[in-house]
Motif scaffolding. Sequence first.
Motif, mmCIF file in Angstrom:
data_model
loop_
_atom_site.group_PDB
_atom_site.id
_atom_site.type_symbol
_atom_site.label_atom_id
_atom_site.label_comp_id
_atom_site.label_asym_id
_atom_site.label_seq_id
_atom_site.Cartn_x
_atom_site.Cartn_y
_atom_site.Cartn_z
ATOM 1 N N GLU A 245 6.465 4.169 -17.860
ATOM 2 C CA GLU A 245 6.543 2.775 -18.542
ATOM 3 C C GLU A 245 7.475 1.739 -17.754
ATOM 4 N N GLN A 246 6.934 0.691 -17.771
ATOM 5 C CA GLN A 246 7.523 -0.402 -17.175
ATOM 6 C C GLN A 246 7.436 -1.705 -17.635
ATOM 7 N N ILE A 247 8.302 -2.751 -17.375
ATOM 8 C CA ILE A 247 8.141 -3.990 -17.947
ATOM 9 C C ILE A 247 7.683 -5.026 -16.966
ATOM 10 N N LEU A 248 6.836 -5.718 -17.057
ATOM 11 C CA LEU A 248 6.441 -6.667 -16.303
ATOM 12 C C LEU A 248 6.614 -8.078 -16.865
ATOM 13 N N THR A 249 7.503 -8.966 -16.229
ATOM 14 C CA THR A 249 7.727 -10.456 -16.627
ATOM 15 C C THR A 249 6.204 -11.203 -16.659
ATOM 16 N N LYS A 250 6.259 -12.291 -17.369
ATOM 17 C CA LYS A 250 4.515 -12.879 -17.326
ATOM 18 C C LYS A 250 4.380 -13.368 -16.040
ATOM 19 N N ALA A 251 5.519 -14.102 -15.407
ATOM 20 C CA ALA A 251 5.497 -14.453 -14.069
ATOM 21 C C ALA A 251 4.851 -13.495 -13.137
ATOM 22 N N ILE A 252 5.365 -12.232 -13.060
ATOM 23 C CA ILE A 252 5.117 -11.301 -12.372
ATOM 24 C C ILE A 252 3.607 -10.688 -12.624
ATOM 25 N N ALA A 253 3.357 -10.619 -13.855
ATOM 26 C CA ALA A 253 2.015 -10.110 -14.047
ATOM 27 C C ALA A 253 0.871 -11.120 -13.632
ATOM 28 N N VAL A 254 1.180 -12.438 -13.973
ATOM 29 C CA VAL A 254 0.204 -13.449 -13.300
ATOM 30 C C VAL A 254 0.046 -13.688 -11.802
ATOM 31 N N GLU A 255 1.302 -13.208 -11.284
ATOM 32 C CA GLU A 255 1.243 -13.243 -9.515
ATOM 33 C C GLU A 255 0.479 -12.128 -9.165
ATOM 34 N N MET A 256 0.709 -10.939 -10.031
ATOM 35 C CA MET A 256 -0.023 -9.681 -9.236
ATOM 36 C C MET A 256 -1.673 -9.483 -9.674
ATOM 37 N N TYR A 257 -1.641 -10.121 -10.974
ATOM 38 C CA TYR A 257 -3.119 -9.667 -11.553
ATOM 39 C C TYR A 257 -3.842 -10.631 -12.180
ATOM 40 N N GLY A 258 -3.337 -11.974 -11.969
ATOM 41 C CA GLY A 258 -4.039 -13.157 -12.421
ATOM 42 C C GLY A 258 -5.023 -13.805 -11.672
ATOM 43 N N THR A 259 -5.792 -14.445 -12.132
ATOM 44 C CA THR A 259 -6.912 -15.252 -11.372
ATOM 45 C C THR A 259 -6.268 -16.536 -10.572
ATOM 46 N N ASP A 260 -7.121 -16.952 -9.836
ATOM 47 C CA ASP A 260 -6.300 -18.312 -9.101
ATOM 48 C C ASP A 260 -6.075 -19.353 -10.256
ATOM 49 N N LYS A 261 -7.051 -19.422 -11.289
ATOM 50 C CA LYS A 261 -7.022 -20.255 -12.305
ATOM 51 C C LYS A 261 -5.688 -20.064 -13.231
ATOM 52 N N GLN A 262 -5.581 -18.988 -13.431
ATOM 53 C CA GLN A 262 -4.295 -18.569 -14.367
ATOM 54 C C GLN A 262 -3.037 -18.934 -13.482
ATOM 55 N N LYS A 263 -2.879 -18.651 -12.194
ATOM 56 C CA LYS A 263 -1.626 -18.807 -11.558
ATOM 57 C C LYS A 263 -1.499 -20.283 -11.266
ATOM 58 N N SER A 264 -2.640 -21.010 -10.847
ATOM 59 C CA SER A 264 -2.477 -22.386 -10.928
ATOM 60 C C SER A 264 -1.797 -22.997 -12.034
ATOM 61 N N TYR A 265 -2.357 -22.606 -13.413
ATOM 62 C CA TYR A 265 -1.865 -23.187 -14.752
ATOM 63 C C TYR A 265 -0.555 -22.761 -14.861
ATOM 64 N N PHE A 266 -0.209 -21.549 -14.600
ATOM 65 C CA PHE A 266 0.915 -21.108 -14.817
ATOM 66 C C PHE A 266 2.344 -21.774 -13.865
ATOM 67 N N LYS A 267 1.615 -22.032 -12.839
ATOM 68 C CA LYS A 267 2.656 -22.590 -11.834
ATOM 69 C C LYS A 267 3.042 -23.951 -12.512
ATOM 70 N N LYS A 268 2.171 -24.799 -12.791
ATOM 71 C CA LYS A 268 2.343 -25.934 -13.247
ATOM 72 C C LYS A 268 3.053 -26.153 -14.984
ATOM 73 N N TYR A 269 2.664 -25.134 -15.671
ATOM 74 C CA TYR A 269 3.114 -25.374 -16.883
ATOM 75 C C TYR A 269 4.186 -24.286 -17.364
ATOM 76 N N LYS A 270 4.496 -23.172 -16.513
ATOM 77 C CA LYS A 270 5.051 -22.157 -16.711
ATOM 78 C C LYS A 270 4.862 -21.234 -17.986
#
Length: 386
Positions: free
Chosen positions: A3-28
Amino acid sequence: MTEQILTKAIAVEMYGTDKQKSYFKKYKKLQKTMEEALLKTLEQEFNSEIEKVPAPTGRGICYKVGKKYDEVKEREDGRATNGVWSIDYTKNMDVIVVSALEQDLVSYDAQTMRKWLLDFKLVNRELFDLMGTKFNKEAELQHVKELINKNILEYEEKRIIKDYLDFTKELQGQLESTLKRMKKANIIRFWEVQKAKLTNGEVINIHESVVKKIDNQKRKLMNEYNVEAFEYEYLTNKEEVKTVKRLFSEFLKNDITDEKGNHIAIDFYWTAHAITLKATKKRILTYLKKYNVEGLEAYKTNQIKFVKDNQIDFTAGRLDRVVKLAQDKEDKFRLKHPHDKMMGKRKPIEDEFKFDTDYYALFFNNLYVKRIEELEKYYGQKFLEA
């Protein structure tokens, strides 16, 4: 770790699409549909229901996940129960698997999903070996030499083999989904077996109590050195990760006892799967009627021909799938690196890509999809000749 905990930032960085990463970087943050897509991806990666939990800081949320799959599993689309598959050839996979089990053509030993692919003749020996070259550079080089001799690729293009293996990896998840569906339908028994290779070369099954000791110690070391799961897997040059891996390896070799209290020195360990046929002939026909009704009469009439036809359809469907994956990758690459912009430079490819230049040239010369198609024809089609 189980069992482990992933922050949303880590989850997006490791498993997100380019579109998700771009949106998260801009709007958090992520849009609702984006987060739903990310959660589906996490469900493919981790063997548990993904749970949202408050962040340790008290602001935002994190994702609680379970044990990471050895390979990415097939994404569920909620349609299996009505006979519709998200990828058509997995229907053929069902037929091939159940027929091999009914004819007693496969091993009773617990094996990795990669080995089950070979036993069920869903991959041939060459592709099975290629899939196992991740930690064997010498074997990888032999495959490269063979592909060069067959005029399938040039040495400088060899990076494309990694792409092909990435596309092929999904087969293991698709087979696991097939087996889980068959287990749920009471066609087979299907269960995990934990295995270990000892330092003396012996391979053994390890008791759940031993697995618990291993998981506890790994979690303890990662907590002590503040190493997250994604760091342990990907940031192998980080000093804290090196320390944890070294101490954990020493623990496996020096401090493990089996369920009887005897010392065992473990080199490495993994999860295998065991399968046995449970259903009667009548039950199998009921299963095929539910999931593959159009093939039921053909199965009754001539099982050998029916299975062979499904192998042919599986092979053709797999080729189409791999070509589509390659085309999608090329399209994304060309969107990021427009062809006309690159061609406007004096040395376009060399200026932009100082390493693996010949590999990147495949995209601009419209050869990338062709190379992937040739690899699939070479590795994916050959077992039908047997």
